[in-house]
Design an enzyme around this catalytic site. Sequence first.
Site, PDB file in Angstrom:
ATOM      1  N   ASN A  10       0.858  -1.187   0.000  1.00 50.10           N
ATOM      2  CA  ASN A  10       0.000   0.000   0.000  1.00 50.10           C
ATOM      3  C   ASN A  10       0.892   1.234   0.000  1.00 50.10           C
ATOM      4  OD1 ASN A  10      -1.907   1.988   0.398  1.00 50.10           O
ATOM      5  ND2 ASN A  10      -2.334   1.446   2.526  1.00 50.10           N
ATOM      6  N   TRP A  11       0.960   1.901  -1.136  1.00 52.73           N
ATOM      7  CA  TRP A  11       1.836   3.072  -1.270  1.00 52.73           C
ATOM      8  C   TRP A  11       1.258   4.316  -0.600  1.00 52.73           C
ATOM      9  CZ3 TRP A  11       4.802   3.559  -6.553  1.00 52.73           C
ATOM     10  CH2 TRP A  11       5.639   2.436  -6.700  1.00 52.73           C
ATOM     11  N   LYS A  12      -0.012   4.263  -0.218  1.00 49.65           N
ATOM     12  CA  LYS A  12      -0.672   5.404   0.422  1.00 49.65           C
ATOM     13  C   LYS A  12      -0.520   6.660  -0.459  1.00 49.65           C
ATOM     14  CE  LYS A  12      -0.101   3.172   4.858  1.00 49.65           C
ATOM     15  NZ  LYS A  12       0.153   3.319   6.313  1.00 49.65           N
ATOM     16  N   HIS A  93      -9.359   0.565   5.389  1.00 47.51           N
ATOM     17  CA  HIS A  93      -8.048   0.744   5.997  1.00 47.51           C
ATOM     18  C   HIS A  93      -8.184   1.609   7.248  1.00 47.51           C
ATOM     19  CE1 HIS A  93      -3.889   2.132   6.532  1.00 47.51           C
ATOM     20  NE2 HIS A  93      -3.542   1.051   5.861  1.00 47.51           N
ATOM     21  N   GLU A  95      -6.610   4.044   8.326  1.00 51.36           N
ATOM     22  CA  GLU A  95      -6.512   5.485   8.095  1.00 51.36           C
ATOM     23  C   GLU A  95      -7.808   6.044   7.520  1.00 51.36           C
ATOM     24  OE1 GLU A  95      -2.993   5.506   5.724  1.00 51.36           O
ATOM     25  OE2 GLU A  95      -1.741   4.956   7.438  1.00 51.36           O
ATOM     26  N   GLU A 163      -4.634  -5.291  10.717  1.00 48.40           N
ATOM     27  CA  GLU A 163      -3.622  -4.278  11.015  1.00 48.40           C
ATOM     28  C   GLU A 163      -3.854  -3.739  12.427  1.00 48.40           C
ATOM     29  OE1 GLU A 163      -3.920  -1.076   8.246  1.00 48.40           O
ATOM     30  OE2 GLU A 163      -6.071  -0.857   8.524  1.00 48.40           O
ATOM     31  N   GLY A 169       3.363   3.310  14.239  1.00 48.90           N
ATOM     32  CA  GLY A 169       3.956   4.576  14.646  1.00 48.90           C
ATOM     33  C   GLY A 169       4.032   4.802  16.141  1.00 48.90           C
ATOM     34  N   SER A 207       3.541  -3.143  10.297  1.00 47.06           N
ATOM     35  CA  SER A 207       4.970  -2.817  10.159  1.00 47.06           C
ATOM     36  C   SER A 207       5.812  -4.026   9.769  1.00 47.06           C
ATOM     37  CB  SER A 207       5.496  -2.202  11.460  1.00 47.06           C
ATOM     38  OG  SER A 207       4.808  -1.008  11.758  1.00 47.06           O
ATOM     39  N   GLY A 229       5.118   1.400   4.260  1.00 45.01           N
ATOM     40  CA  GLY A 229       6.330   2.080   3.822  1.00 45.01           C
ATOM     41  C   GLY A 229       7.363   1.184   3.172  1.00 45.01           C
TER      42      GLY A 229
END
Length: 247
Positions: A10-12, A93, A95, A163, A169, A207, A229
């Site tokens: 997932n490149w976001k 997701h 986010e 997730e 983070g 992660s 990431g």
Amino acid sequence: MAPRKLAAGNWKMNGTLAALAELDALARDHGEAGVDVLICPPATLIHAMSSRAGQGIAVGGQDCHAKDSGAHTGDISAPQLRDAGASHVIVGHSERRTDHAETDGEVAAKAIAAHKAGLVSVICVGETEAERDGGQTLDVIARQLAGSVPDCATAANTVIAYEPVWAIGTGRTPTGDQIAEVHAAMRDALVRRFGDGADFALLYGGSVKPSNAAEIFAIPHVDGALVGGASLKASDFGPIVAALAAA
């Protein structure tokens, strides 16, 4: 039948046309890895990426609207994603659930739209830090699965990604036992509801890195990963794909 292994990136909100060089490198070195590989770039790159992804790498969207068309400025529909060359789409997701207050019902509606358009939905579930610390993890996952996964879901048109929001983070890392507990509970819930739930691919999305991928993929009922990431660079994502192929 065992679930098909899937390494999804997932490149976001990252990447421009220059980033297609990373796709080329990934396709060159890992396009025939023996597992499914999926990249979900920003919508601006879907057509260009799907035109050159080649055999072995699929392209997906990061979200879709529940409706096929209409006055929804800034949104993108499942048929539009399909038209641009996507084969998958991420829905629900963390986010999106947090930043846009998406409900389980809205996620399910998006998954239905994806299925109607011929897309595979990657439905995300996961608990927050407060929910984890409050001992609510399995209840939250059960509720999200029940509300976010539509009745039309099958192992062919749906992938589930866990997730743990609390591990993103925060510096906190789930243990293998914690991951195993959630994935086993998801498998059991899907079997009870669908009968063939054992065939749904279950991805872990907390992660995942080259340094921990092999350990994570050795956990029962972990059929792949949803990578953030670390999927932006072929030098990082490639070893994760290789670890999954070796698992």
